[in-house]
Enzyme design. Structure first.
Site, PDB file in Angstrom:
ATOM      1  N   SER A 253       0.772  -1.576  -0.242  1.00 21.29           N
ATOM      2  CA  SER A 253       0.142   0.133   0.264  1.00 21.29           C
ATOM      3  C   SER A 253       0.916   1.325   0.252  1.00 21.29           C
ATOM      4  CB  SER A 253      -0.669   0.230   1.371  1.00 21.29           C
ATOM      5  OG  SER A 253      -0.241  -0.122   2.268  1.00 21.29           O
ATOM      6  N   CYS A 254       0.249   3.117  -0.082  1.00 16.17           N
ATOM      7  CA  CYS A 254       1.143   3.671  -0.508  1.00 16.17           C
ATOM      8  C   CYS A 254       2.265   3.642   0.964  1.00 16.17           C
ATOM      9  CB  CYS A 254       0.532   4.832  -0.031  1.00 16.17           C
ATOM     10  SG  CYS A 254       0.680   6.513  -0.559  1.00 16.17           S
ATOM     11  N   PRO A 255       3.141   3.934   0.497  1.00 18.75           N
ATOM     12  CA  PRO A 255       3.961   4.642  -0.415  1.00 18.75           C
ATOM     13  C   PRO A 255       4.641   3.845  -1.723  1.00 18.75           C
ATOM     14  CG  PRO A 255       5.635   5.535   0.721  1.00 18.75           C
ATOM     15  CD  PRO A 255       4.395   4.582   1.884  1.00 18.75           C
TER      16      PRO A 255
END
Length: 81
Positions: A17-19
């Protein structure tokens, strides 16, 4: 795999997941030569906007296409410089 683009390399960032999808994409793009295309396969829906924004703000790359394929999101990014 896309029939539209000549894929040089595929980057699997499923589960990240981000980033991390952006971080790993940047690293993979740095290893490509001008004109080569990276396919990024992600499961994070946020990767659609994250990679779009990253490509728009990054010189030397072009986001060619993004495809939602079930639970996967595929991004096609070409190194332009």
């Amino acid at each position: 795999m896309s029939d539209t683009f000549d894929i040089t390399e595929t980057l699997d960032v499923k589960g990240a997941s981000c980033p991390m999808p952006v971080v790993k994409t940047k690293s993979a793009i740095d290893g490509l030569s001008e004109g080569e295309t990276l396919e990024v396969v992600a499961t994070d829906p946020g990767s659609m906007s994250d990679l779009d924004g990253w490509a728009a703000g990054t010189e030397g790359v072009e986001l060619l296409e993004q495809v939602e394929d079930g639970d996967e999101f595929k991004h096609y990014i070409q190194k332009t410089a």
